[in-house]
Design a protein around this motif. Structure first.
Motif, PDB file in Angstrom:
ATOM      1  N   THR A 123       3.351  -8.008  22.292  1.00 57.13           N
ATOM      2  CA  THR A 123       3.532  -9.121  21.359  1.00 57.13           C
ATOM      3  C   THR A 123       3.863  -8.590  19.966  1.00 57.13           C
ATOM      4  O   THR A 123       4.775  -9.074  19.296  1.00 57.13           O
ATOM      5  CB  THR A 123       2.217  -9.944  21.279  1.00 57.13           C
ATOM      6  N   LEU A 124       3.096  -7.569  19.544  1.00 60.26           N
ATOM      7  CA  LEU A 124       3.302  -7.011  18.205  1.00 60.26           C
ATOM      8  C   LEU A 124       4.649  -6.298  18.100  1.00 60.26           C
ATOM      9  O   LEU A 124       5.316  -6.363  17.069  1.00 60.26           O
ATOM     10  CB  LEU A 124       2.163  -6.051  17.852  1.00 60.26           C
ATOM     11  N   THR A 156       7.351  -7.107  19.727  1.00 56.22           N
ATOM     12  CA  THR A 156       8.386  -8.146  19.616  1.00 56.22           C
ATOM     13  C   THR A 156       8.467  -8.648  18.171  1.00 56.22           C
ATOM     14  O   THR A 156       9.561  -8.797  17.614  1.00 56.22           O
ATOM     15  CB  THR A 156       8.048  -9.334  20.557  1.00 56.22           C
ATOM     16  N   LEU A 157       7.293  -8.890  17.567  1.00 53.84           N
ATOM     17  CA  LEU A 157       7.265  -9.320  16.156  1.00 53.84           C
ATOM     18  C   LEU A 157       7.957  -8.271  15.280  1.00 53.84           C
ATOM     19  O   LEU A 157       8.755  -8.594  14.403  1.00 53.84           O
ATOM     20  CB  LEU A 157       5.809  -9.516  15.704  1.00 53.84           C
ATOM     21  N   TRP A 158       7.643  -6.996  15.574  1.00 51.50           N
ATOM     22  CA  TRP A 158       8.245  -5.908  14.801  1.00 51.50           C
ATOM     23  C   TRP A 158       9.752  -5.926  14.928  1.00 51.50           C
ATOM     24  O   TRP A 158      10.480  -5.771  13.934  1.00 51.50           O
ATOM     25  CB  TRP A 158       7.682  -4.562  15.272  1.00 51.50           C
ATOM     26  N   TRP A 169      11.745  -8.458  15.624  1.00 50.31           N
ATOM     27  CA  TRP A 169      12.275  -9.601  14.876  1.00 50.31           C
ATOM     28  C   TRP A 169      12.341  -9.279  13.390  1.00 50.31           C
ATOM     29  O   TRP A 169      13.323  -9.570  12.712  1.00 50.31           O
ATOM     30  CB  TRP A 169      11.402 -10.850  15.094  1.00 50.31           C
ATOM     31  N   MET A 170      11.269  -8.677  12.856  1.00 46.18           N
ATOM     32  CA  MET A 170      11.227  -8.361  11.429  1.00 46.18           C
ATOM     33  C   MET A 170      12.264  -7.290  11.083  1.00 46.18           C
ATOM     34  O   MET A 170      12.930  -7.374  10.048  1.00 46.18           O
ATOM     35  CB  MET A 170       9.822  -7.903  11.015  1.00 46.18           C
ATOM     36  N   LEU A 216       8.709 -16.529   9.364  1.00 49.05           N
ATOM     37  CA  LEU A 216       7.972 -15.365   9.883  1.00 49.05           C
ATOM     38  C   LEU A 216       6.470 -15.631   9.896  1.00 49.05           C
ATOM     39  O   LEU A 216       5.763 -15.252  10.831  1.00 49.05           O
ATOM     40  CB  LEU A 216       8.253 -14.137   9.012  1.00 49.05           C
ATOM     41  N   TYR A 231       5.661 -17.922  12.783  1.00 45.62           N
ATOM     42  CA  TYR A 231       5.785 -17.148  14.021  1.00 45.62           C
ATOM     43  C   TYR A 231       4.572 -16.216  14.186  1.00 45.62           C
ATOM     44  O   TYR A 231       3.950 -16.161  15.249  1.00 45.62           O
ATOM     45  CB  TYR A 231       7.092 -16.338  13.976  1.00 45.62           C
ATOM     46  N   GLY A 232       4.205 -15.511  13.098  1.00 50.28           N
ATOM     47  CA  GLY A 232       3.080 -14.571  13.140  1.00 50.28           C
ATOM     48  C   GLY A 232       1.761 -15.283  13.395  1.00 50.28           C
ATOM     49  O   GLY A 232       0.954 -14.842  14.213  1.00 50.28           O
ATOM     50  N   ARG A 235       1.232 -18.047  14.925  1.00 49.66           N
ATOM     51  CA  ARG A 235       1.140 -18.568  16.293  1.00 49.66           C
ATOM     52  C   ARG A 235       0.744 -17.474  17.282  1.00 49.66           C
ATOM     53  O   ARG A 235       0.234 -17.759  18.361  1.00 49.66           O
ATOM     54  CB  ARG A 235       2.473 -19.203  16.697  1.00 49.66           C
ATOM     55  N   LEU A 236       0.962 -16.198  16.911  1.00 51.94           N
ATOM     56  CA  LEU A 236       0.572 -15.095  17.805  1.00 51.94           C
ATOM     57  C   LEU A 236      -0.924 -14.784  17.701  1.00 51.94           C
ATOM     58  O   LEU A 236      -1.519 -14.198  18.600  1.00 51.94           O
ATOM     59  CB  LEU A 236       1.343 -13.822  17.439  1.00 51.94           C
TER      60      LEU A 236
END
Ligand code: CUA
Length: 339
Positions: free
Chosen positions: A30-31, A33-35, A37-38, A88, A91-92, A94-95
C-alpha cells in the motif's frame, strides 16, 4: 541510452532486504503504491515548472501582461498546489485505517523495546485454541510464557502479528521497510503496529529516529518463516541454553560467570540472570552480533567483547579487551556455541 542506464542504476538501488519498494507484505505494498503516485506527481510537476521556466526565459522573454501573470501566480501558486495536496491528503488518509488496524486479539504478539542501541524482543504466543484444520493439529504446541530474544525478529508468513513497542529512555522508531511503515517507540507508552508478511525470507529492519551516538548502528534482521518452522523455532528458543560441549567453550562459560557478564546478561539454565543487556541464551543462533553490526561467528564475538566501544561508540557495555587473549577467545567460543 543515458536515461536507460540512469533508470537501471536508480531501480537497482531500490531492491534488497531493506527496500520499501521490493515489498513482502500488504502494508508495504500500500505504501509503495502511495510512493509511486507521489513520485509520478512530482515528476509531472517538475516537468511543468521547468517547461514554464524555459518558456518564460527562452521562448517568450518579453514582459508578460499583468492579467496573465496574475493567472499564473494564483493558478500555479495557490489553486494547483491546493488541489494536488488535497487529493494526496484524501488518498493518504483513506489508507490509514487499514494500516493502523490492530492485530487479532488472540494472535501472536511481539513486544519490542528500543534500547541504546539494540532491540529487546519478547514473543507472546497466542493462547492455545482448538485446531481448526488437520494441518493446525499437527503443529507442535506453543511453549508457555514469553520467549525472550534480541536483535532479531522471527515471524510466521501469512499471519497478522501485532508489535507492541516501547522504550525505557529515548525515542526510537521501528521500521521494517519490506513489511510496512514506521512506528515510534516512546518512553512511557506502548505503541502498536500490526504487520503481515506474504512471503518468507530475511529482511532488514532499522531504527528510524535519531536516538544517540550509535543510532545508525542498531539494525535487526526479520526472518519470515513457514508457520510450522516458526513454531519449532519458538520452542527451541524457549528452552534453556545447551551445556557447552568442547573444552574452549567450557572454559568460556567459566570466564563468562567469573568476570561478571551475568550481572547484565541472562543465559537461561545458568546463574547468569541480568536483564540490563540482551538475553544471550541462544545468541549463537542469531544472524548478527551487536545488533546487525558484526557477523555471528567466533571472530565477531571476539571483536565485540574485546572492543565493544570501538564497534559501537558510547554503548553501555564495557569492553573486555583487558582480558588475556586466551580468555577472550574462550568467551567467543562459548557465546558462539549458545545455539
Ligand atoms: Cu534507536 Cu535511532
Amino acid at each position: 541510452m543515458l536515461s536507460t542506464a540512469t533508470l537501471a542504476l536508480a531501480t537497482s538501488a531500490c531492491a534488497g532486504p531493506q527496500s520499501a519498494l521490493e515489498t513482502a507484505g500488504p502494508a508495504a505494498e500500500t505504501l509503495a503504491t502511495l510512493w509511486w503516485w507521489m513520485a509520478a506527481g512530482a515528476v509531472v510537476i517538475w516537468v511543468v515548472v521547468v517547461g514554464l521556466a524555459v518558456w518564460a526565459v527562452r521562448i517568450s522573454p518579453e514582459a508578460h501582461d499583468e492579467g496573465r501573470a496574475r493567472l499564473l501566480i494564483v493558478g500555479g501558486g495557490a489553486v494547483f498546489p491546493t488541489v494536488v495536496l488535497t487529493g494526496l491528503l484524501v488518498y493518504g488518509l483513506r489508507l490509514m485505517p487499514d494500516l493502523l488496524e490492530p492485530g487479532p486479539e488472540d494472535g501472536l504478539r511481539i513486544e519490542v523495546t528500543g534500547e541504546q542501541w539494540w532491540w529487546r524482543v519478547r514473543y507472546h504466543p497466542p493462547e492455545d485454541t482448538e485446531p481448526a484444520t488437520a494441518a493446525e493439529a499437527a503443529r507442535p504446541p506453543w511453549p508457555g510464557g514469553p520467549v525472550v530474544s534480541a536483535n532479531e525478529i522471527r515471524m510466521p508468513v501469512g499471519e497478522r502479528v501485532e508489535f507492541r513497542l516501547d522504550s525505557p529512555d529515548v525515542i526510537h522508531s521501528l521500521w521494517i521497510p519490506a513489511l510496512g511503515g514506521k512506528m515510534d517507540m516512546i518512553p512511557g507508552r506502548v505503541n502498536r503496529i500490526a504487520l503481515e508478511a506474504d512471503r518468507t525470507g530475511t529482511f532488514r529492519g532499522t531504527c528510524a529516529e535519531y536516538c544517540g551516538a550509535s543510532h545508525a548502528l542498531m539494525s535487526f534482521q526479520v526472518v519470515v518463516m513457514e508457520p510450522e518452522d516458526f513454531r519449532v523455532w519458538l520452542g527451541e528458543q524457549a528452552a534453556p541454553a545447551a551445556e557447552p560441549g568442547e573444552a574452549d567453550a567450557r572454559r568460556g562459560e567459566e570466564v563468562f560467570l567469573s568476570v561478571g557478564c551475568g550481572a547484565c546478561h541472562t543465559v537461561r539454565g545458568t546463574p547468569a540472570d541480568g536483564v540490563v543487556g540482551p538475553d544471550l541464551t541462544h545468541v549463537g543462533s542469531r544472524l548478527t552480533v551487536g545488533a546487525g553490526i558484526l557477523p555471528n561467528d567466533r571472530e565477531g564475538f571476539y571483536r565485540w567483547v574485546g572492543w565493544t566501544d570501538e564497534v559501537k561508540p558510547r554503548v553501555h557495555m564495557p569492553a573486555f579487551g583487558m582480558l588475556p587473549e586466551e580468555e577472550l577467545r574462550a568467551l567467543a567460543a562459548y557465546l558462539d556455541g549458545l545455539r
